[in-house]
Design a protein around this motif. Structure first.
Motif, PDB file in Angstrom:
ATOM      1  N   MET A   1       0.820  -1.214   0.000  1.00 24.92           N
ATOM      2  CA  MET A   1       0.000   0.000   0.000  1.00 24.92           C
ATOM      3  C   MET A   1       0.856   1.267   0.000  1.00 24.92           C
ATOM      4  O   MET A   1       0.520   2.234  -0.676  1.00 24.92           O
ATOM      5  CB  MET A   1      -0.959   0.004   1.188  1.00 24.92           C
ATOM      6  N   VAL A   2       1.943   1.248   0.745  1.00 20.35           N
ATOM      7  CA  VAL A   2       2.843   2.412   0.732  1.00 20.35           C
ATOM      8  C   VAL A   2       3.418   2.602  -0.670  1.00 20.35           C
ATOM      9  O   VAL A   2       3.486   3.721  -1.186  1.00 20.35           O
ATOM     10  CB  VAL A   2       3.957   2.275   1.787  1.00 20.35           C
TER      11      VAL A   2
ATOM     12  N   VAL B   1      -1.128   5.338   1.309  1.00 19.87           N
ATOM     13  CA  VAL B   1       0.108   5.484   2.092  1.00 19.87           C
ATOM     14  C   VAL B   1      -0.218   5.512   3.582  1.00 19.87           C
ATOM     15  O   VAL B   1       0.437   4.841   4.388  1.00 19.87           O
ATOM     16  CB  VAL B   1       0.897   6.753   1.670  1.00 19.87           C
ATOM     17  N   GLY B   2      -1.243   6.275   3.955  1.00 19.18           N
ATOM     18  CA  GLY B   2      -1.631   6.340   5.372  1.00 19.18           C
ATOM     19  C   GLY B   2      -2.045   4.989   5.919  1.00 19.18           C
ATOM     20  O   GLY B   2      -1.648   4.604   7.027  1.00 19.18           O
ATOM     21  N   GLY B   3      -2.836   4.249   5.150  1.00 17.75           N
ATOM     22  CA  GLY B   3      -3.248   2.917   5.581  1.00 17.75           C
ATOM     23  C   GLY B   3      -2.073   1.972   5.700  1.00 17.75           C
ATOM     24  O   GLY B   3      -1.954   1.207   6.670  1.00 17.75           O
ATOM     25  N   GLY B   4      -1.177   2.018   4.714  1.00 21.06           N
ATOM     26  CA  GLY B   4       0.007   1.159   4.749  1.00 21.06           C
ATOM     27  C   GLY B   4       0.918   1.487   5.919  1.00 21.06           C
ATOM     28  O   GLY B   4       1.411   0.589   6.608  1.00 21.06           O
ATOM     29  N   LEU B   5       1.129   2.783   6.163  1.00 24.03           N
ATOM     30  CA  LEU B   5       1.964   3.176   7.308  1.00 24.03           C
ATOM     31  C   LEU B   5       1.314   2.774   8.630  1.00 24.03           C
ATOM     32  O   LEU B   5       2.004   2.367   9.565  1.00 24.03           O
ATOM     33  CB  LEU B   5       2.227   4.687   7.281  1.00 24.03           C
TER      34      LEU B   5
ATOM     35  N   ILE C   1      -7.692  -9.112  -3.611  1.00 18.84           N
ATOM     36  CA  ILE C   1      -6.708  -9.774  -2.742  1.00 18.84           C
ATOM     37  C   ILE C   1      -6.317  -8.854  -1.586  1.00 18.84           C
ATOM     38  O   ILE C   1      -6.258  -9.282  -0.430  1.00 18.84           O
ATOM     39  CB  ILE C   1      -5.469 -10.208  -3.553  1.00 18.84           C
ATOM     40  N   TYR C   2      -6.092  -7.572  -1.883  1.00 20.71           N
ATOM     41  CA  TYR C   2      -5.737  -6.617  -0.831  1.00 20.71           C
ATOM     42  C   TYR C   2      -6.910  -6.398   0.128  1.00 20.71           C
ATOM     43  O   TYR C   2      -6.700  -6.231   1.332  1.00 20.71           O
ATOM     44  CB  TYR C   2      -5.278  -5.289  -1.426  1.00 20.71           C
ATOM     45  N   LEU C   3      -8.116  -6.408  -0.399  1.00 24.03           N
ATOM     46  CA  LEU C   3      -9.306  -6.281   0.447  1.00 24.03           C
ATOM     47  C   LEU C   3      -9.393  -7.460   1.413  1.00 24.03           C
ATOM     48  O   LEU C   3      -9.595  -7.282   2.621  1.00 24.03           O
ATOM     49  CB  LEU C   3     -10.566  -6.204  -0.416  1.00 24.03           C
TER      50      LEU C   3
END
Length: 122
Positions: free
Chosen positions: A19-20, A55-59, A106-108
């Motif tokens: 995600m980042v 990016v926020g979700g990944g971080l 897949i990410y979901l």
């Protein structure tokens, strides 16, 4: 330590990194990502906002591995919502073939998996 307790941090870390990376590509204006958003018919600002959310979700997922797991839960929720929107975009906004929805699906699923486990561990 059970298998699930080993798998969750691995999935969490990998999803966070993906995600980042994907969000950074949008924020930086990589041509491939930019062309996709033009094809979807979304305004330019939406491209940057989506990248910021990714990016926020990944971080959140990555920071939650070490500090405050609540950040991982919030990051997971951001990713779940964003990937749900991505799937809807591929299926209904631009009528893409089904295979274009596979990566966001897949990410979901990974986001649901991690977030659900973290919520149950509180």
């Amino acid at each position: 330590m059970s298998t699930i307790e080993t798998v969750i941090p691995v999935v969490q870390g990998l999803l966070g990194l993906v995600m980042v990376g994907a969000g950074s590509a949008k924020i930086l204006g990589i041509d491939l990502a930019k062309k996709d958003f033009e094809r979807y018919g979304y305004p330019q600002w939406f491209f940057v906002v989506t990248g910021g959310i990714e990016v926020g979700g990944g971080l959140g997922l990555l920071v939650g591995l070490v500090f405050a797991p609540i950040l991982a839960v919030l990051g997971g929720m951001l990713i779940i919502a964003t990937m749900f929107g991505a799937i809807l975009t591929h299926l209904f906004r631009v009528d893409d073939p089904l295979w274009r929805s596979v990566p966001p699906a897949i990410y979901l699923i990974a986001g649901l998996f991690v977030t659900n486990f973290l919520l149950l561990s509180f």
